[in-house]
Write a protein that holds these residues in place. Structure first.
Motif, PDB file in Angstrom:
ATOM      1  N   SER A  98       0.848  -1.083  -0.249  1.00  0.00           N
ATOM      2  CA  SER A  98       0.057  -0.219  -0.033  1.00  0.00           C
ATOM      3  C   SER A  98       0.968   1.299   0.015  1.00  0.00           C
ATOM      4  CB  SER A  98      -0.898   0.069   1.260  1.00  0.00           C
ATOM      5  OG  SER A  98      -0.145  -0.030   2.487  1.00  0.00           O
ATOM      6  N   VAL A  99       0.100   2.368  -0.537  1.00  0.00           N
ATOM      7  CA  VAL A  99       0.995   3.633  -0.623  1.00  0.00           C
ATOM      8  C   VAL A  99       0.781   4.429   0.783  1.00  0.00           C
ATOM      9  CG1 VAL A  99       1.451   5.794  -1.984  1.00  0.00           C
ATOM     10  CG2 VAL A  99       1.069   3.478  -3.100  1.00  0.00           C
ATOM     11  N   TYR A 100       1.735   4.948   1.315  1.00  0.00           N
ATOM     12  CA  TYR A 100       1.536   5.846   2.651  1.00  0.00           C
ATOM     13  C   TYR A 100       0.895   7.184   1.974  1.00  0.00           C
ATOM     14  CZ  TYR A 100       2.466   8.380   6.673  1.00  0.00           C
ATOM     15  OH  TYR A 100       2.570   9.288   7.844  1.00  0.00           O
ATOM     16  N   PRO A 101      -0.281   7.421   2.658  1.00  0.00           N
ATOM     17  CA  PRO A 101      -1.233   8.632   2.195  1.00  0.00           C
ATOM     18  C   PRO A 101      -0.462   9.966   2.187  1.00  0.00           C
ATOM     19  CG  PRO A 101      -2.103   7.796   4.271  1.00  0.00           C
ATOM     20  CD  PRO A 101      -0.854   6.934   3.784  1.00  0.00           C
ATOM     21  N   VAL A 136      10.695   3.579  -1.702  1.00  0.00           N
ATOM     22  CA  VAL A 136      10.703   4.839  -2.012  1.00  0.00           C
ATOM     23  C   VAL A 136      10.631   5.431  -3.549  1.00  0.00           C
ATOM     24  CG1 VAL A 136      11.749   7.379  -1.523  1.00  0.00           C
ATOM     25  CG2 VAL A 136      12.087   5.504   0.252  1.00  0.00           C
ATOM     26  N   ARG A 137       9.397   6.224  -3.874  1.00  0.00           N
ATOM     27  CA  ARG A 137       9.370   6.747  -5.107  1.00  0.00           C
ATOM     28  C   ARG A 137       9.715   7.926  -5.046  1.00  0.00           C
ATOM     29  NH1 ARG A 137       3.358   4.049  -7.008  1.00  0.00           N
ATOM     30  NH2 ARG A 137       4.276   2.015  -7.262  1.00  0.00           N
ATOM     31  N   LEU A 138      10.867   8.278  -6.027  1.00  0.00           N
ATOM     32  CA  LEU A 138      11.421   9.639  -6.065  1.00  0.00           C
ATOM     33  C   LEU A 138      11.233  10.127  -7.325  1.00  0.00           C
ATOM     34  CD1 LEU A 138      13.201  11.761  -4.370  1.00  0.00           C
ATOM     35  CD2 LEU A 138      15.196  10.194  -5.161  1.00  0.00           C
ATOM     36  N   GLU A 139      10.634  11.358  -7.511  1.00  0.00           N
ATOM     37  CA  GLU A 139      10.559  11.860  -8.696  1.00  0.00           C
ATOM     38  C   GLU A 139      11.790  12.757  -8.885  1.00  0.00           C
ATOM     39  OE1 GLU A 139       7.726  15.283 -10.961  1.00  0.00           O
ATOM     40  OE2 GLU A 139       6.779  13.765  -9.802  1.00  0.00           O
ATOM     41  N   GLN A 140      12.765  12.463  -9.608  1.00  0.00           N
ATOM     42  CA  GLN A 140      14.271  12.992  -9.959  1.00  0.00           C
ATOM     43  C   GLN A 140      14.118  13.965 -10.987  1.00  0.00           C
ATOM     44  OE1 GLN A 140      16.545   9.465  -9.304  1.00  0.00           O
ATOM     45  NE2 GLN A 140      17.535  10.515  -7.550  1.00  0.00           N
TER      46      GLN A 140
END
Length: 420
Positions: free
Chosen positions: A262-265, A305-309
């Protein structure tokens, strides 16, 4: 005397040859009747249907998914700074505490006695100072009248100054005694969640070393530490320098995936990236900060961790099932306008939401095969039909519709020998 032989012809033998000739003819007729009418006419089967998507150029955020661990933003070890017997614990283990809240009490009787003694020493020093000052003031007019020697006056002034120093020392001793008495009451150094008590009432603490009593961790906000290969960082920087990517300006958003998928809100932000590369792993350390008002995240949790770089300009999104990945490279199957299909090598930047971000190898308008790969064996051309994740059932529905259409054609052919 000659005898005459009479030859009698058997009726069974006379009928055997016509029957033998009739059986092969019937078999051949039945075989011919079972053939597909389309094959009998010399027509090739129609090209198979395959699901395709039409490539479209768009600006796509480059999202990198990396493993990480959560960590409390502040950690304070509660230690006994005064030696003595622990007489009281005044908190519930695992609860939230405020800075300055009383956690433990140590037997304060020895420190109270030391404070009383220091207070008495200060009183004595102040009395001595008062006497010395009075004598120095009395000697001042006498020395001017030459009633006493100059040396007597100098000694009186020096005695008064020494008494002042004794008072200052006594005041410092009293302050020290008060500080030690305060250490007998152990308070929380920070606000946060306290863990279990490491000692119990009746234990002797602070003897020889500073005894740890408990640990307080501040978990709102929460830190997430994660690593990224330096090779990926270098490729990203080169892509930004080459104009393929646009660097993420300002605050870099961060999303966290929990262990259950699940994605942390609540979104977080990137705090920093380390400038030093780990010599053993070849990775750099990054840290993100996430709000944690409900305490959902706990220290030490494994997360993704999803990071938009960066932002990829002129990129194309392709479903992951359309891409074949191997050591030789990544390829897709592209359908030409005449229905012929061929593999094409592509360059993939990253993945997001079940899709690959393609930077090179495809152009706007290319039709990429996404479904129906099992039908390509032996085929040279295909008939592309639009595909969408929600409409994947449209292709099987077309295949099922073609089966009943062939059944009525085969049924009369099978009944032809019976009529013959």
């Amino acid at each position: 005397m000659s005898s005459t032989r009479r030859v009698v012809k058997s009726p069974g033998r006379a009928l055997a040859w016509p029957l033998l000739l009739a059986v092969p003819a019937a078999v051949m007729l039945a075989a011919c009747s079972k053939q597909d009418p389309a094959q009998g006419a010399g027509q090739a089967p129609p090209p198979p249907e395959v699901g395709v998507i039409t490539a479209a150029v768009q600006n796509v955020p480059v999202v990198t998914e990396l493993p990480g661990r959560t960590e409390a933003s502040r950690i304070a070890q509660v230690r006994a700074r005064a030696a003595g017997i622990l007489v009281e614990r005044r908190f519930t283990e695992g609860s939230d505490v405020k800075a300055g809240q009383v956690l433990f009490r140590i037997d304060a009787a020895p420190y109270e006695a030391s404070q009383a003694s220091a207070r008495a020493q200060l009183a004595r020093a102040e009395a001595t100072l008062a006497q010395a000052r009075a004598q120095a003031q009395r000697y001042e007019p006498l020395v001017k009248a030459n009633a006493i020697s100059q040396q007597d006056y100098i000694d009186a002034v020096a005695t008064a100054k020494a008494a002042e120093a004794d008072v200052a020392a006594a005041q410092a001793a009293l302050q020290t005694a008060g500080i030690n008495l305060g250490y007998a009451t152990v308070t929380a150094p920070i606000s946060g969640r306290i863990g279990r008590a490491l000692v119990t009432e009746g234990a002797l603490v602070g003897q020889g070393e500073v005894t740890q009593l408990a640990t307080v961790q501040q978990i709102d906000p929460m830190y997430v530490n994660f690593t990224q290969p330096v090779a990926d960082v270098m490729r990203l920087r080169q892509a930004i320098a080459g104009g393929k990517f646009k660097g993420a300006g300002g605050t870099v958003p961060v999303r966290v995936l929990l262990d259950d998928g699940s994605v942390y809100p609540v979104a977080g932000k990137l705090l920093f990236s380390d400038l030093t590369v780990d010599e053993t792993t070849g990775q750099i350390t990054l840290r993100a900060e996430l709000p944690n008002p409900k305490g959902t995240l706990l220290p030490g949790m494994y997360v993704r961790v999803r990071l938009e770089q960066a932002q990829a300009s002129d990129a194309i999104l392709v479903p992951q099932q359309a891409v074949t990945r191997s050591n030789q490279g990544d390829t897709v199957l592209v359908v030409a306008p005449d229905g012929k299909f061929a593999p094409r090598q592509v360059k993939i930047a990253s993945g997001r939401d079940g899709q690959w971000v393609v930077l090179d190898g495809l152009a706007a308008g290319d039709k990429v095969i996404t479904d129906g790969f099992q039908k390509l064996r032996g085929a040279t051309t295909v008939r592309p039909v639009p595909w969408s994740p929600g409409g994947a059932a449209s292709q099987p529905a077309g295949a099922a519709a073609s089966a009943p259409a062939a059944a009525p054609a085969s049924a009369p052919a099978a009944s032809a020998p019976a009529k013959a």
